[in-house]
Design an enzyme around this catalytic site. Sequence first.
Site, short mmCIF file in Angstrom:
data_model
loop_
_atom_site.label_atom_id
_atom_site.label_comp_id
_atom_site.label_asym_id
_atom_site.label_seq_id
_atom_site.Cartn_x
_atom_site.Cartn_y
_atom_site.Cartn_z
N HIS A 126 -31.33 52.88 8.54
CA HIS A 126 -30.31 52.46 7.20
C HIS A 126 -29.97 50.60 7.43
O HIS A 126 -29.46 49.52 8.26
CB HIS A 126 -28.91 52.72 7.52
CG HIS A 126 -28.33 54.19 7.70
ND1 HIS A 126 -26.23 55.96 8.07
CD2 HIS A 126 -28.83 55.21 7.26
CE1 HIS A 126 -26.97 56.04 7.94
NE2 HIS A 126 -28.70 56.85 7.42
N TYR A 156 -17.24 53.66 5.41
CA TYR A 156 -15.96 53.53 5.77
C TYR A 156 -14.65 53.48 5.29
O TYR A 156 -14.80 52.71 4.54
CB TYR A 156 -16.13 52.71 6.75
CG TYR A 156 -16.41 52.31 7.84
CD1 TYR A 156 -16.80 52.28 9.39
CD2 TYR A 156 -18.19 51.45 7.46
CE1 TYR A 156 -17.15 52.02 10.19
CE2 TYR A 156 -19.55 51.84 9.11
CZ TYR A 156 -18.92 52.16 10.45
OH TYR A 156 -19.46 51.66 11.25
N PRO A 195 -13.78 52.29 19.04
CA PRO A 195 -14.97 52.59 18.52
C PRO A 195 -15.19 52.11 16.79
O PRO A 195 -16.42 52.23 16.17
CB PRO A 195 -14.46 54.31 18.10
CG PRO A 195 -13.30 54.56 18.17
CD PRO A 195 -12.70 53.09 18.17
N LYS A 243 -20.25 49.59 18.69
CA LYS A 243 -20.52 48.94 19.89
C LYS A 243 -20.56 49.11 21.03
O LYS A 243 -21.52 48.34 21.38
CB LYS A 243 -19.28 47.67 19.83
CG LYS A 243 -19.68 47.01 18.16
CD LYS A 243 -21.34 46.37 18.17
CE LYS A 243 -21.39 45.69 17.11
NZ LYS A 243 -23.13 45.62 16.49
N TYR A 267 -22.31 43.84 12.24
CA TYR A 267 -23.08 44.41 12.55
C TYR A 267 -23.87 45.05 13.32
O TYR A 267 -24.22 46.47 14.80
CB TYR A 267 -22.66 45.77 11.26
CG TYR A 267 -22.08 46.78 11.20
CD1 TYR A 267 -20.87 47.56 10.83
CD2 TYR A 267 -23.55 47.13 10.80
CE1 TYR A 267 -21.00 48.75 11.12
CE2 TYR A 267 -23.52 48.90 10.71
CZ TYR A 267 -22.05 49.90 10.76
OH TYR A 267 -22.20 51.11 10.17
C1 PHB Z 1 -20.34 57.67 15.04
O1 PHB Z 1 -21.01 57.91 14.15
O2 PHB Z 1 -20.41 58.05 15.87
C2 PHB Z 1 -20.09 55.86 14.26
C3 PHB Z 1 -20.89 55.41 13.21
C4 PHB Z 1 -19.99 54.31 13.07
C5 PHB Z 1 -19.10 53.68 13.61
C6 PHB Z 1 -18.41 54.77 14.99
C7 PHB Z 1 -18.72 55.90 15.37
O3 PHB Z 1 -18.69 52.93 13.29
#
Ligand code: PHB
Length: 392
Positions: free
Chosen positions: A72, A200, A292, A296, A383
Amino acid sequence: MRTQVGIVGAGPAGLLLSQLLRLAGIDSMVLERRSRDYVEHRIRAGVLEDGTVKTLERAGVAARLHREALRHDGFTLAMDDGEFRVDLAALTERSIYVYGQTELTRDLIDAHEAAGLLPLFEVEDVQLHDVAGTRPSISFRQNGTEQRLICDFIAGCDGFHGVSRTAIPEHVMKVDEKSLPFEWLGMLADVPPCHHELIYANHQRGFVLASMRSATRSRYYIQVAADEDVADWSDARFWDEVATRLGPNVAPYVVRGPALEKSIAPLRSFVAEPMQYGRLFLAGDAAHIVPPTGAKGLNLAAHDALLLADALIERYRDQSDAALESYSARALTRVRNAENFSWWFTRAMHRLDDEPHSRERQRAELAHLRNSHEAQLALAENYLGLTKEHPV
Ligand code: PHB
Ligand code: APR
């Protein structure tokens, strides 16, 4: 029984550490409380930093990842009616990789099996002894028989609820702990993702994350109250909430299907310092938990495993303790930065009922991010995982 490095826990930290050590000719034995089947089917995170992928390449476990992982180059942030893409690749020439921790764990266990060195699964009553001395050991029970593993060093990779951390005396350890009054309810379903990258979104009803594991498997999370019961969330209720929170531009693309799994993840952070006591070294969730948001946790576990493997390799090769002695401080530098980032990202994207004017602050913050190359660059760097950390 005797080994050079006794490792407690067959999560990513313990498995990766033992694999890196084996490739350097150092013996280890991994002791795991759960069954192989349980460990291989646990649903966890799924975003790998490019640095983590490099570590997996070095460990010789990246072949399937390179075939199946999704690269990505960016992700979308949304709030109210606005949304914008953070172009990670244009900002930094780096990308993240979507590959489930479940798959990674399988690859690591397969590599152990191929080498004829499977972890000992389903061991009970693991206890650490003499970690401050020169001959530490681990006692445990397997099939009802008491066993003792004598080691040069012990790696505590047994996660947040493990026993290793408790072998460090309380007066030595500083604990930094914080939790938020809401959680994530996660759902996995075999349906195509609603978008080719992660979204997000900060909706007034609460946060939603549209993530994925593959082109045919989606992972969604929604912010829920801390006392929420998964049983109260039917599939239909979950999908309705996801669609509402993603908003009218994205909702038509949400493909619904039966949940393969639903689970609650708390939003908390926890840092235990130091990560070393005598000949015991903690790695991964055993020493630290991050909220979460930003994914990380797994990447920090992999970074700890890499630092610890290299420090042990140096110790056996050069008889030098220097890298082992600085392990805790070096690992914690990255952990503290990841904690900062994960908290910032969490506070920018979630509904914060106990913080007056939080939405106004969040709106201003996202407007700044949208318009500022420098702010996006800082977000992208965090990130993707920091690359310019200096030893302390
Ligand atoms: C996930 O797909 O589990 C996931 C992806 C991005 C995040 C947190 C969890 O920031
Ligand atoms: N004895 C032996 N094994 C134990 C014990 C014990 N007393 N307690 C826990 N374990 C095992 C767990 O069953 C688990 O398999 O230790 C392992 C720890 O693995 P993880 O919890 O996956 O921790 P870690 O390897 O540090 O990986 C961190 O996992 O929780 C996610 O988000 C987190 O992605 C991050 C990653």
